[in-house]
Scaffold this motif. Structure first.
Motif, PDB file in Angstrom:
ATOM      1  N   ALA A 157       3.159  -7.413  -8.612  1.00  0.00           N
ATOM      2  CA  ALA A 157       2.187  -7.233  -7.525  1.00  0.00           C
ATOM      3  C   ALA A 157       2.901  -7.003  -6.198  1.00  0.00           C
ATOM      4  O   ALA A 157       2.531  -6.103  -5.426  1.00  0.00           O
ATOM      5  CB  ALA A 157       1.267  -8.446  -7.439  1.00  0.00           C
ATOM      6  N   LEU A 158       3.934  -7.792  -5.922  1.00  0.00           N
ATOM      7  CA  LEU A 158       4.685  -7.615  -4.680  1.00  0.00           C
ATOM      8  C   LEU A 158       5.361  -6.245  -4.631  1.00  0.00           C
ATOM      9  O   LEU A 158       5.341  -5.557  -3.604  1.00  0.00           O
ATOM     10  CB  LEU A 158       5.733  -8.716  -4.527  1.00  0.00           C
ATOM     11  CG  LEU A 158       5.207 -10.109  -4.248  1.00  0.00           C
ATOM     12  CD1 LEU A 158       6.337 -11.119  -4.276  1.00  0.00           C
ATOM     13  CD2 LEU A 158       4.469 -10.146  -2.916  1.00  0.00           C
ATOM     14  N   HIS A 159       5.951  -5.858  -5.752  1.00  0.00           N
ATOM     15  CA  HIS A 159       6.617  -4.551  -5.806  1.00  0.00           C
ATOM     16  C   HIS A 159       5.601  -3.433  -5.581  1.00  0.00           C
ATOM     17  O   HIS A 159       5.870  -2.485  -4.834  1.00  0.00           O
ATOM     18  CB  HIS A 159       7.334  -4.360  -7.137  1.00  0.00           C
ATOM     19  CG  HIS A 159       7.971  -3.022  -7.276  1.00  0.00           C
ATOM     20  ND1 HIS A 159       9.044  -2.629  -6.512  1.00  0.00           N
ATOM     21  CD2 HIS A 159       7.664  -1.966  -8.071  1.00  0.00           C
ATOM     22  CE1 HIS A 159       9.379  -1.389  -6.843  1.00  0.00           C
ATOM     23  NE2 HIS A 159       8.559  -0.970  -7.782  1.00  0.00           N
ATOM     24  N   GLY A 160       4.456  -3.536  -6.212  1.00  0.00           N
ATOM     25  CA  GLY A 160       3.414  -2.527  -6.017  1.00  0.00           C
ATOM     26  C   GLY A 160       2.980  -2.446  -4.564  1.00  0.00           C
ATOM     27  O   GLY A 160       2.838  -1.350  -4.003  1.00  0.00           O
ATOM     28  N   LEU A 161       2.781  -3.598  -3.935  1.00  0.00           N
ATOM     29  CA  LEU A 161       2.410  -3.603  -2.517  1.00  0.00           C
ATOM     30  C   LEU A 161       3.502  -2.970  -1.668  1.00  0.00           C
ATOM     31  O   LEU A 161       3.214  -2.180  -0.758  1.00  0.00           O
ATOM     32  CB  LEU A 161       2.133  -5.037  -2.044  1.00  0.00           C
ATOM     33  CG  LEU A 161       0.883  -5.698  -2.596  1.00  0.00           C
ATOM     34  CD1 LEU A 161       0.830  -7.165  -2.173  1.00  0.00           C
ATOM     35  CD2 LEU A 161      -0.371  -4.952  -2.151  1.00  0.00           C
ATOM     36  N   ALA A 162       4.749  -3.318  -1.954  1.00  0.00           N
ATOM     37  CA  ALA A 162       5.864  -2.761  -1.180  1.00  0.00           C
ATOM     38  C   ALA A 162       5.934  -1.241  -1.328  1.00  0.00           C
ATOM     39  O   ALA A 162       6.031  -0.514  -0.332  1.00  0.00           O
ATOM     40  CB  ALA A 162       7.184  -3.399  -1.624  1.00  0.00           C
ATOM     41  N   GLU A 163       5.862  -0.760  -2.551  1.00  0.00           N
ATOM     42  CA  GLU A 163       5.982   0.679  -2.786  1.00  0.00           C
ATOM     43  C   GLU A 163       4.786   1.453  -2.221  1.00  0.00           C
ATOM     44  O   GLU A 163       4.957   2.523  -1.636  1.00  0.00           O
ATOM     45  CB  GLU A 163       6.155   0.973  -4.279  1.00  0.00           C
ATOM     46  CG  GLU A 163       7.541   0.661  -4.785  1.00  0.00           C
ATOM     47  CD  GLU A 163       8.613   1.471  -4.073  1.00  0.00           C
ATOM     48  OE1 GLU A 163       8.699   2.699  -4.300  1.00  0.00           O
ATOM     49  OE2 GLU A 163       9.357   0.884  -3.263  1.00  0.00           O
ATOM     50  N   LEU A 164       3.605   0.920  -2.396  1.00  0.00           N
ATOM     51  CA  LEU A 164       2.431   1.611  -1.853  1.00  0.00           C
ATOM     52  C   LEU A 164       2.495   1.697  -0.333  1.00  0.00           C
ATOM     53  O   LEU A 164       2.210   2.738   0.252  1.00  0.00           O
ATOM     54  CB  LEU A 164       1.149   0.911  -2.303  1.00  0.00           C
ATOM     55  CG  LEU A 164       0.789   1.083  -3.775  1.00  0.00           C
ATOM     56  CD1 LEU A 164      -0.325   0.124  -4.173  1.00  0.00           C
ATOM     57  CD2 LEU A 164       0.404   2.520  -4.079  1.00  0.00           C
ATOM     58  N   GLU A 165       2.896   0.621   0.304  1.00  0.00           N
ATOM     59  CA  GLU A 165       2.995   0.653   1.766  1.00  0.00           C
ATOM     60  C   GLU A 165       4.167   1.505   2.230  1.00  0.00           C
ATOM     61  O   GLU A 165       4.045   2.272   3.190  1.00  0.00           O
ATOM     62  CB  GLU A 165       3.108  -0.770   2.325  1.00  0.00           C
ATOM     63  CG  GLU A 165       3.022  -0.790   3.844  1.00  0.00           C
ATOM     64  CD  GLU A 165       3.026  -2.181   4.440  1.00  0.00           C
ATOM     65  OE1 GLU A 165       3.528  -2.314   5.575  1.00  0.00           O
ATOM     66  OE2 GLU A 165       2.525  -3.131   3.796  1.00  0.00           O
ATOM     67  N   ILE A 170      -1.114   2.633   1.453  1.00  0.00           N
ATOM     68  CA  ILE A 170      -1.990   1.568   1.939  1.00  0.00           C
ATOM     69  C   ILE A 170      -1.636   1.262   3.389  1.00  0.00           C
ATOM     70  O   ILE A 170      -0.535   1.560   3.844  1.00  0.00           O
ATOM     71  CB  ILE A 170      -1.922   0.294   1.062  1.00  0.00           C
ATOM     72  CG1 ILE A 170      -0.497  -0.239   0.957  1.00  0.00           C
ATOM     73  CG2 ILE A 170      -2.506   0.555  -0.314  1.00  0.00           C
ATOM     74  CD1 ILE A 170      -0.358  -1.523   0.147  1.00  0.00           C
ATOM     75  N   ARG A 171      -2.570   0.678   4.098  1.00  0.00           N
ATOM     76  CA  ARG A 171      -2.446   0.471   5.540  1.00  0.00           C
ATOM     77  C   ARG A 171      -1.552  -0.731   5.862  1.00  0.00           C
ATOM     78  O   ARG A 171      -1.854  -1.855   5.462  1.00  0.00           O
ATOM     79  CB  ARG A 171      -3.820   0.272   6.149  1.00  0.00           C
ATOM     80  CG  ARG A 171      -4.736   1.461   5.906  1.00  0.00           C
ATOM     81  CD  ARG A 171      -6.161   1.156   6.227  1.00  0.00           C
ATOM     82  NE  ARG A 171      -6.663   0.179   5.245  1.00  0.00           N
ATOM     83  CZ  ARG A 171      -7.863  -0.365   5.282  1.00  0.00           C
ATOM     84  NH1 ARG A 171      -8.703  -0.061   6.243  1.00  0.00           N
ATOM     85  NH2 ARG A 171      -8.242  -1.222   4.368  1.00  0.00           N
ATOM     86  N   PRO A 172      -0.483  -0.515   6.625  1.00  0.00           N
ATOM     87  CA  PRO A 172       0.425  -1.609   6.981  1.00  0.00           C
ATOM     88  C   PRO A 172      -0.256  -2.740   7.755  1.00  0.00           C
ATOM     89  O   PRO A 172       0.140  -3.894   7.629  1.00  0.00           O
ATOM     90  CB  PRO A 172       1.487  -0.939   7.852  1.00  0.00           C
ATOM     91  CG  PRO A 172       1.408   0.509   7.526  1.00  0.00           C
ATOM     92  CD  PRO A 172      -0.014   0.775   7.119  1.00  0.00           C
ATOM     93  N   ALA A 173      -1.255  -2.424   8.521  1.00  0.00           N
ATOM     94  CA  ALA A 173      -1.919  -3.438   9.346  1.00  0.00           C
ATOM     95  C   ALA A 173      -2.559  -4.550   8.517  1.00  0.00           C
ATOM     96  O   ALA A 173      -2.824  -5.638   9.036  1.00  0.00           O
ATOM     97  CB  ALA A 173      -2.976  -2.777  10.227  1.00  0.00           C
ATOM     98  N   PHE A 174      -2.781  -4.309   7.238  1.00  0.00           N
ATOM     99  CA  PHE A 174      -3.452  -5.294   6.392  1.00  0.00           C
ATOM    100  C   PHE A 174      -2.496  -5.996   5.432  1.00  0.00           C
ATOM    101  O   PHE A 174      -2.929  -6.644   4.472  1.00  0.00           O
ATOM    102  CB  PHE A 174      -4.604  -4.633   5.628  1.00  0.00           C
ATOM    103  CG  PHE A 174      -5.708  -4.184   6.541  1.00  0.00           C
ATOM    104  CD1 PHE A 174      -6.682  -5.072   6.968  1.00  0.00           C
ATOM    105  CD2 PHE A 174      -5.736  -2.888   7.009  1.00  0.00           C
ATOM    106  CE1 PHE A 174      -7.683  -4.670   7.833  1.00  0.00           C
ATOM    107  CE2 PHE A 174      -6.726  -2.463   7.875  1.00  0.00           C
ATOM    108  CZ  PHE A 174      -7.710  -3.358   8.299  1.00  0.00           C
ATOM    109  N   ARG A 175      -1.193  -5.904   5.684  1.00  0.00           N
ATOM    110  CA  ARG A 175      -0.200  -6.530   4.802  1.00  0.00           C
ATOM    111  C   ARG A 175      -0.441  -8.036   4.681  1.00  0.00           C
ATOM    112  O   ARG A 175      -0.456  -8.584   3.582  1.00  0.00           O
ATOM    113  CB  ARG A 175       1.210  -6.274   5.315  1.00  0.00           C
ATOM    114  CG  ARG A 175       2.282  -6.894   4.420  1.00  0.00           C
ATOM    115  CD  ARG A 175       3.682  -6.765   4.971  1.00  0.00           C
ATOM    116  NE  ARG A 175       3.963  -5.411   5.374  1.00  0.00           N
ATOM    117  CZ  ARG A 175       4.883  -5.089   6.284  1.00  0.00           C
ATOM    118  NH1 ARG A 175       5.603  -6.024   6.856  1.00  0.00           N
ATOM    119  NH2 ARG A 175       5.098  -3.835   6.610  1.00  0.00           N
TER     120      ARG A 175
END
Length: 190
Positions: A157-165, A170-175
């Motif tokens: 999940a963390l890797h997916g969030l990192a790669e998508l951002e 995905i929007r960085p403001a909502f990290r």
């Protein structure tokens, strides 16, 4: 110091120069710019000297990735606040993981995206990889009976969030909100 010790020290110093140059080139120009020829020019050695240290570019990426795991594991452990609740510890590690990915994009890419020859979850997995996984697992364990599988899911999940951002999907403001929700999902699993 004997001749053999001096030669070994010089070999280790050359190897470190190669890895430092690879990291520098990758951070400045991307991994596509990291070639054996370019590294040889950068450190002012011939290509055969580089091949005496590393079989190919993948081996260089793997060595850089190992350095990265040597930095990530301690950073994850250090990120947990003293007296943090289990949920706060999970959040601290998640935030530190994503911060690492964004502050060291080329290093992160070597560790998790590029072919590196490193083997995960095998009997011959290097200890530094096991240690980094252990830093993740330490904060997942309080929430899950099967902490290894749960840690793999958390890491994915963390890797997916990192790669998508990192790639603008995905929007960085909502990290922070995404991390909060991820932690809440794991906290509810208990």
């Amino acid at each position: 110091m004997g001749i053999n010790e001096r030669k070994e020290r010089e070999r280790a110093e050359r190897e470190q120069r190669i890895l430092s140059a690879a990291r520098m080139l990758a951070e400045q120009h991307g991994w596509a710019s990291v070639t054996v020829r370019r590294l040889a020019q950068e450190i002012e050695y011939s290509q055969p000297v580089l091949y005496a240290h590393f079989e190919n570019r993948e081996a260089i990426v793997g060595a850089v990735a190992l350095e990265g795991f040597g930095e990530l594991g301690p950073a994850l452990r250090a990120s947990v606040r003293r007296d943090a609740t289990p949920a706060e510890a999970l959040q601290d590690v998640a935030a530190a993981y994503l911060e690492f990915a964004f502050e060291r994009p080329a290093l992160y890419e070597a560790m998790f995206v590029l072919p590196s020859g490193l083997r995960f979850a095998k009997s011959d997995t290097p200890q530094v990889l096991r240690g980094t996984f252990g830093a993740l697992m330490a904060v997942v364990e309080p929430f899950c009976a099967d902490s290894e599988v749960a840690t793999e899911a958390f890491w994915a999940a963390l890797h997916g969030l990192a790669e998508l951002e990192r790639h603008g999907r995905i929007r960085p403001a909502f990290r922070n909100e995404r991390v909060r929700r991820l932690v809440a999902m794991f906290a509810m699993a208990n």
